[in-house]
Design a protein around this motif. Structure first.
Motif, PDB file in Angstrom:
ATOM      1  N   ARG A   1      -9.395  -3.000  -0.320  1.00 24.05           N
ATOM      2  CA  ARG A   1      -8.715  -2.236  -0.629  1.00 24.05           C
ATOM      3  C   ARG A   1      -9.236  -0.351   0.516  1.00 24.05           C
ATOM      4  NH1 ARG A   1     -12.318  -2.688  -5.973  1.00 24.05           N
ATOM      5  NH2 ARG A   1     -12.802  -5.340  -5.864  1.00 24.05           N
ATOM      6  N   SER A   2      -7.931  -0.637   1.242  1.00 25.71           N
ATOM      7  CA  SER A   2      -8.091   0.497   2.895  1.00 25.71           C
ATOM      8  C   SER A   2      -7.738   1.353   1.976  1.00 25.71           C
ATOM      9  CB  SER A   2      -7.776  -0.197   4.326  1.00 25.71           C
ATOM     10  OG  SER A   2      -6.530  -0.559   3.711  1.00 25.71           O
ATOM     11  N   PHE A   3      -8.067   2.381   2.532  1.00 27.76           N
ATOM     12  CA  PHE A   3      -7.696   4.208   2.988  1.00 27.76           C
ATOM     13  C   PHE A   3      -5.908   3.619   2.494  1.00 27.76           C
ATOM     14  CE2 PHE A   3      -5.818   7.618   4.791  1.00 27.76           C
ATOM     15  CZ  PHE A   3      -6.176   8.523   3.919  1.00 27.76           C
ATOM     16  N   TYR A   4      -5.241   2.889   3.125  1.00 28.35           N
ATOM     17  CA  TYR A   4      -3.981   2.747   4.066  1.00 28.35           C
ATOM     18  C   TYR A   4      -3.220   2.047   2.335  1.00 28.35           C
ATOM     19  CZ  TYR A   4      -4.785   4.206   8.100  1.00 28.35           C
ATOM     20  OH  TYR A   4      -4.817   5.434   9.285  1.00 28.35           O
ATOM     21  N   THR A   5      -3.557   1.241   1.201  1.00 28.66           N
ATOM     22  CA  THR A   5      -3.668   0.402   0.699  1.00 28.66           C
ATOM     23  C   THR A   5      -3.649   0.819  -0.697  1.00 28.66           C
ATOM     24  OG1 THR A   5      -5.416  -2.082   1.014  1.00 28.66           O
ATOM     25  CG2 THR A   5      -4.399  -1.823  -1.461  1.00 28.66           C
ATOM     26  N   PHE A   6      -4.525   2.382  -0.726  1.00 28.79           N
ATOM     27  CA  PHE A   6      -4.303   3.096  -1.769  1.00 28.79           C
ATOM     28  C   PHE A   6      -3.308   4.518  -1.428  1.00 28.79           C
ATOM     29  CE2 PHE A   6      -8.628   1.685  -3.409  1.00 28.79           C
ATOM     30  CZ  PHE A   6      -8.331   2.035  -4.390  1.00 28.79           C
ATOM     31  N   LEU A   7      -2.380   4.655   0.119  1.00 30.63           N
ATOM     32  CA  LEU A   7      -1.631   5.344  -0.066  1.00 30.63           C
ATOM     33  C   LEU A   7      -0.343   4.602  -0.156  1.00 30.63           C
ATOM     34  CD1 LEU A   7      -2.656   7.237   3.135  1.00 30.63           C
ATOM     35  CD2 LEU A   7      -3.317   7.830   0.834  1.00 30.63           C
ATOM     36  N   ALA A   8      -0.516   3.471   0.093  1.00 30.03           N
ATOM     37  CA  ALA A   8       0.340   2.395  -0.930  1.00 30.03           C
ATOM     38  C   ALA A   8       0.796   2.055  -1.996  1.00 30.03           C
ATOM     39  CB  ALA A   8       0.251   1.063   0.315  1.00 30.03           C
ATOM     40  N   LEU A   9      -0.340   2.567  -3.236  1.00 31.76           N
ATOM     41  CA  LEU A   9      -0.435   2.295  -4.390  1.00 31.76           C
ATOM     42  C   LEU A   9       0.312   3.427  -5.120  1.00 31.76           C
ATOM     43  CD1 LEU A   9      -3.748   0.091  -5.310  1.00 31.76           C
ATOM     44  CD2 LEU A   9      -1.338  -0.565  -5.765  1.00 31.76           C
ATOM     45  N   ALA A  10      -0.723   4.653  -4.477  1.00 32.30           N
ATOM     46  CA  ALA A  10      -0.012   5.801  -4.558  1.00 32.30           C
ATOM     47  C   ALA A  10       1.342   6.467  -4.680  1.00 32.30           C
ATOM     48  CB  ALA A  10      -1.460   7.152  -3.982  1.00 32.30           C
ATOM     49  N   PHE A  11       1.734   6.227  -3.969  1.00 32.97           N
ATOM     50  CA  PHE A  11       3.238   5.690  -3.093  1.00 32.97           C
ATOM     51  C   PHE A  11       4.548   5.153  -3.960  1.00 32.97           C
ATOM     52  CE2 PHE A  11       7.421   4.245  -1.172  1.00 32.97           C
ATOM     53  CZ  PHE A  11       7.951   5.715  -0.954  1.00 32.97           C
ATOM     54  N   SER A  12       4.050   3.837  -4.484  1.00 32.77           N
ATOM     55  CA  SER A  12       4.559   3.051  -5.571  1.00 32.77           C
ATOM     56  C   SER A  12       4.261   3.161  -6.421  1.00 32.77           C
ATOM     57  CB  SER A  12       3.874   1.023  -5.118  1.00 32.77           C
ATOM     58  OG  SER A  12       3.718   0.686  -3.821  1.00 32.77           O
ATOM     59  N   ALA A  13       3.291   3.925  -6.770  1.00 32.66           N
ATOM     60  CA  ALA A  13       3.156   4.279  -8.245  1.00 32.66           C
ATOM     61  C   ALA A  13       4.351   5.214  -9.533  1.00 32.66           C
ATOM     62  CB  ALA A  13       1.617   4.387  -8.420  1.00 32.66           C
ATOM     63  N   THR A  14       4.149   6.268  -8.333  1.00 32.50           N
ATOM     64  CA  THR A  14       5.191   7.220  -8.803  1.00 32.50           C
ATOM     65  C   THR A  14       5.970   7.349  -8.173  1.00 32.50           C
ATOM     66  OG1 THR A  14       3.161   9.072  -6.685  1.00 32.50           O
ATOM     67  CG2 THR A  14       5.517   9.852  -7.439  1.00 32.50           C
ATOM     68  N   VAL A  15       7.244   6.317  -7.154  1.00 29.22           N
ATOM     69  CA  VAL A  15       8.108   5.950  -7.392  1.00 29.22           C
ATOM     70  C   VAL A  15       8.549   4.815  -8.702  1.00 29.22           C
ATOM     71  CG1 VAL A  15       9.323   4.572  -6.016  1.00 29.22           C
ATOM     72  CG2 VAL A  15       8.154   5.765  -4.733  1.00 29.22           C
ATOM     73  N   VAL A  16       7.406   4.553  -8.928  1.00 30.63           N
ATOM     74  CA  VAL A  16       8.337   3.629 -10.495  1.00 30.63           C
ATOM     75  C   VAL A  16       7.419   3.708 -11.549  1.00 30.63           C
ATOM     76  CG1 VAL A  16       6.842   1.008 -11.810  1.00 30.63           C
ATOM     77  CG2 VAL A  16       7.058   1.155  -8.850  1.00 30.63           C
ATOM     78  N   TYR A  17       6.632   5.142 -11.539  1.00 33.60           N
ATOM     79  CA  TYR A  17       6.594   5.924 -12.722  1.00 33.60           C
ATOM     80  C   TYR A  17       8.168   6.683 -13.289  1.00 33.60           C
ATOM     81  CZ  TYR A  17       5.323   9.660 -16.304  1.00 33.60           C
ATOM     82  OH  TYR A  17       3.909   9.881 -16.790  1.00 33.60           O
ATOM     83  N   GLN A  18       8.438   7.421 -12.017  1.00 33.45           N
ATOM     84  CA  GLN A  18       9.462   8.632 -12.079  1.00 33.45           C
ATOM     85  C   GLN A  18      10.527   7.609 -12.370  1.00 33.45           C
ATOM     86  OE1 GLN A  18       9.155  11.523 -11.286  1.00 33.45           O
ATOM     87  NE2 GLN A  18      11.539  11.837 -12.574  1.00 33.45           N
ATOM     88  N   ALA A  19      10.818   6.476 -12.092  1.00 29.09           N
ATOM     89  CA  ALA A  19      12.134   5.400 -12.457  1.00 29.09           C
ATOM     90  C   ALA A  19      11.799   4.596 -13.770  1.00 29.09           C
ATOM     91  CB  ALA A  19      11.952   4.571 -11.375  1.00 29.09           C
ATOM     92  N   ALA A  20      10.933   4.541 -14.031  1.00 27.98           N
ATOM     93  CA  ALA A  20      10.488   4.204 -15.565  1.00 27.98           C
ATOM     94  C   ALA A  20      10.842   5.088 -16.893  1.00 27.98           C
ATOM     95  CB  ALA A  20       8.938   3.210 -15.792  1.00 27.98           C
ATOM     96  N   ILE A  21      10.093   6.641 -16.173  1.00 31.31           N
ATOM     97  CA  ILE A  21      10.112   7.395 -16.937  1.00 31.31           C
ATOM     98  C   ILE A  21      11.813   7.946 -17.463  1.00 31.31           C
ATOM     99  CG2 ILE A  21      10.392  10.096 -17.184  1.00 31.31           C
ATOM    100  CD1 ILE A  21       7.482   9.619 -18.097  1.00 31.31           C
ATOM    101  N   MET A  22      12.431   7.561 -15.923  1.00 29.44           N
ATOM    102  CA  MET A  22      13.923   8.038 -16.039  1.00 29.44           C
ATOM    103  C   MET A  22      14.483   6.968 -17.606  1.00 29.44           C
ATOM    104  SD  MET A  22      15.021   9.255 -12.608  1.00 29.44           S
ATOM    105  CE  MET A  22      16.506   9.958 -12.863  1.00 29.44           C
ATOM    106  N   ALA A  23      14.416   5.197 -16.735  1.00 24.52           N
ATOM    107  CA  ALA A  23      15.174   4.317 -17.730  1.00 24.52           C
ATOM    108  C   ALA A  23      14.742   4.520 -18.971  1.00 24.52           C
ATOM    109  CB  ALA A  23      14.158   3.163 -17.357  1.00 24.52           C
ATOM    110  N   SER A  24      13.067   4.864 -19.319  1.00 25.38           N
ATOM    111  CA  SER A  24      12.714   4.710 -20.575  1.00 25.38           C
ATOM    112  C   SER A  24      13.662   6.067 -21.502  1.00 25.38           C
ATOM    113  CB  SER A  24      11.458   4.656 -20.496  1.00 25.38           C
ATOM    114  OG  SER A  24      10.404   5.578 -19.730  1.00 25.38           O
ATOM    115  N   GLN A  25      14.075   6.587 -20.079  1.00 26.46           N
ATOM    116  CA  GLN A  25      14.274   8.629 -21.264  1.00 26.46           C
ATOM    117  C   GLN A  25      15.919   7.833 -21.493  1.00 26.46           C
ATOM    118  OE1 GLN A  25      14.030  11.541 -18.511  1.00 26.46           O
ATOM    119  NE2 GLN A  25      13.102  12.601 -19.899  1.00 26.46           N
TER     120      GLN A  25
END
Lengths: 280, 183
Positions: free
Chosen positions: B100-124
């Motif tokens: 659970r390093s700093f870089y892990t959280f940055l990678a998680l935030a990056f992945s989450a933003t991409v996945v969330y945006q894609a999920a929003i567009m797909a579900s819309q």
């Protein structure tokens, strides 16, 4: 520390935390909620939540608005801003006066029986609180207000700010909430008229969330920067003479059938905490 | 049910409501594109990493439900998008991230933003069959907004990571120091 580290590794490495069964149950639950919503079974609960929580959204929005106002104030020279603000207020008041005068003048000539139609006191309106702004691509496109279909609002009603300028139009309603597009949003359009001698008509439509474009103006019409644009009254539920903005540029090409004008709307988002919806 | 459990449920409900008030009311009014910051999403990432999947799913359910009630997107868009994001993040945490390093959280935030945006567009697009709504195309404005969301989410994750480091040692057990390695 060593034991802690080991615990952390286990947490991340084992797959127990990723339970397919839990996930499946969770998605089944979500699907059930969505189905119940579209079957309107959840409507009473949703309506209750909207009524109960609306005031909190307004409070949070108001706090955010204050921060934005502070930022805006610091972005410009204080004296210049004050002077600018005073001049804008004066301009807005005078613009409304001019619009009223021109409209009443036209009406005197054409329809004496409608002489009093534009007196502000005779218009029915409903005061609303702005709950949130909805932006797309960085530009504010619409805002949510705390009154809805239960209060008699419906799509197509114009929304005006405290100073009487048009800020948008209701596009969608829920029982206790309504969404209104901002006048500068591409979703928003008004039947408009330029307050010149010919009362040139056209269609005013938001452009990229920044300005308003007035289209379908015949090439023969004379329009110039500074002309005032008001609603034409050709649209259902939108009365004549509401101020939309002023012309800042005119695009005329001999190859085109129509000419277009760029309008500067009189929207100040900092003042958009309360608004009034004009009801028929 | 134990008294502590009731307390926990009430605390979680209040936290969910506070998150949604901040996201929908407060952030939407801020200038400089700060409204693109997805406070709810970043919070859910940290809840997932600090507690467990169950808690993160509960938060995603509460936040998604409230946001769906108060938004004019088709109902279900936020519910499904948050749930899909948490699921993907849990998968990433379980399979690919070993600390659970700093870089892990940055990678998680990056992945989450991409996945969330894609999920929003797909579900819309999915829900537009049920509840017709104007859907923004993949244009420059949308990409610019997505870019800002990425930057702000990463920045906020970084700030939150360092802030939480003062209060908890959950993120500090990343590498064994030499002195510990020797013992």
């Amino acid at each position: 520390m060593g034991s802690c580290s080991g615990g952390t590794s286990n947490y991340f490495l084992d797959m127990k935390n990723f339970s397919l069964r839990n996930i499946s149950l969770f998605f089944a639950g979500i699907t059930a909620i969505i189905f119940l919503h579209y079957l309107r079974v959840l409507s009473p609960a949703e309506s209750l939540a909207q009524r109960a929580l609306n005031p909190f959204f307004s409070v949070f929005y108001s706090a955010g608005g204050k921060l934005r106002a502070i930022y805006d104030r610091q972005a410009a020279e204080r004296d210049l801003l004050a002077e600018n603000s005073d001049l804008k207020k004066q301009l807005a008041e005078q613009t409304i006066e001019i619009a009223k005068f021109k409209t009443i003048e036209d009406e005197n000539k054409l329809l004496r029986e409608q002489l009093n139609f534009f007196k502000a006191g005779e218009r029915k309106y409903l005061m609303v609180n702005v709950s949130s702004l909805v932006s797309a691509g960085g530009a504010n496109q619409s805002f949510v207000v705390d009154r809805g279909s239960a209060d008699g609002l419906f799509a197509g009603l114009p929304v005006v700010a405290g100073n009487g300028m048009v800020v948008g139009k209701i596009v969608e309603t829920k029982e206790h909430l309504s969404e209104a597009c901002l006048i500068s949003s591409s979703r928003c359009q008004f039947a408009a008229a330029i307050a010149n001698q010919n009362r040139t008509i056209g269609l005013a439509k938001g452009d990229l969330g920044l300005t308003v474009k007035m289209d379908f103006i015949p090439q023969t019409e004379e329009i110039k920067a500074g002309d005032l644009v008001v609603t034409s009254g050709l649209e259902k539920n939108v009365p004549r003479g509401l101020v939309l903005g002023k012309v800042t540029a005119v695009n005329r090409s001999n190859k085109e059938l129509w000419q277009t004008a760029v309008l500067e709307p009189f929207i100040d988002l900092n003042d958009l905490i309360f608004a009034a919806v004009l009801v028929p | 049910m134990e008294k502590n459990n009731y307390k926990k449920i009430i605390f979680n409900l209040l936290a969910i409501m506070f998150l949604v008030f901040c996201q929908v009311g407060f952030l939407s009014a801020l200038p400089l594109g700060l409204s693109d910051l997805n406070l709810a999403l970043v919070s859910i990432i940290f809840i997932l990493a600090m507690t467990d999947q169950k808690n993160a799913l509960s938060f995603s359910l509460g936040v998604g439900l409230l946001m769906d009630i108060f938004s004019f997107q088709p109902f279900g868009v936020h519910l499904l998008s948050f749930a899909a994001t948490v699921t993907v993040l849990q998968l990433l945490l379980s399979r690919y991230f070993t600390n659970r390093s700093f870089y892990t959280f940055l990678a998680l935030a990056f992945s989450a933003t991409v996945v969330y945006q894609a999920a929003i567009m797909a579900s819309q697009r999915f829900f537009s069959f049920v509840s017709p709504v104007e859907i923004a195309g993949l244009d420059r404005q949308l990409l610019a907004g997505f870019g800002r969301a990425l930057v702000f989410n990463l920045l906020f994750s970084a700030v939150l990571f360092y802030a939480l480091n003062f209060f908890t040692n959950r993120f500090k057990t990343v590498f064994l120091s030499k002195s510990h390695a020797g013992t």
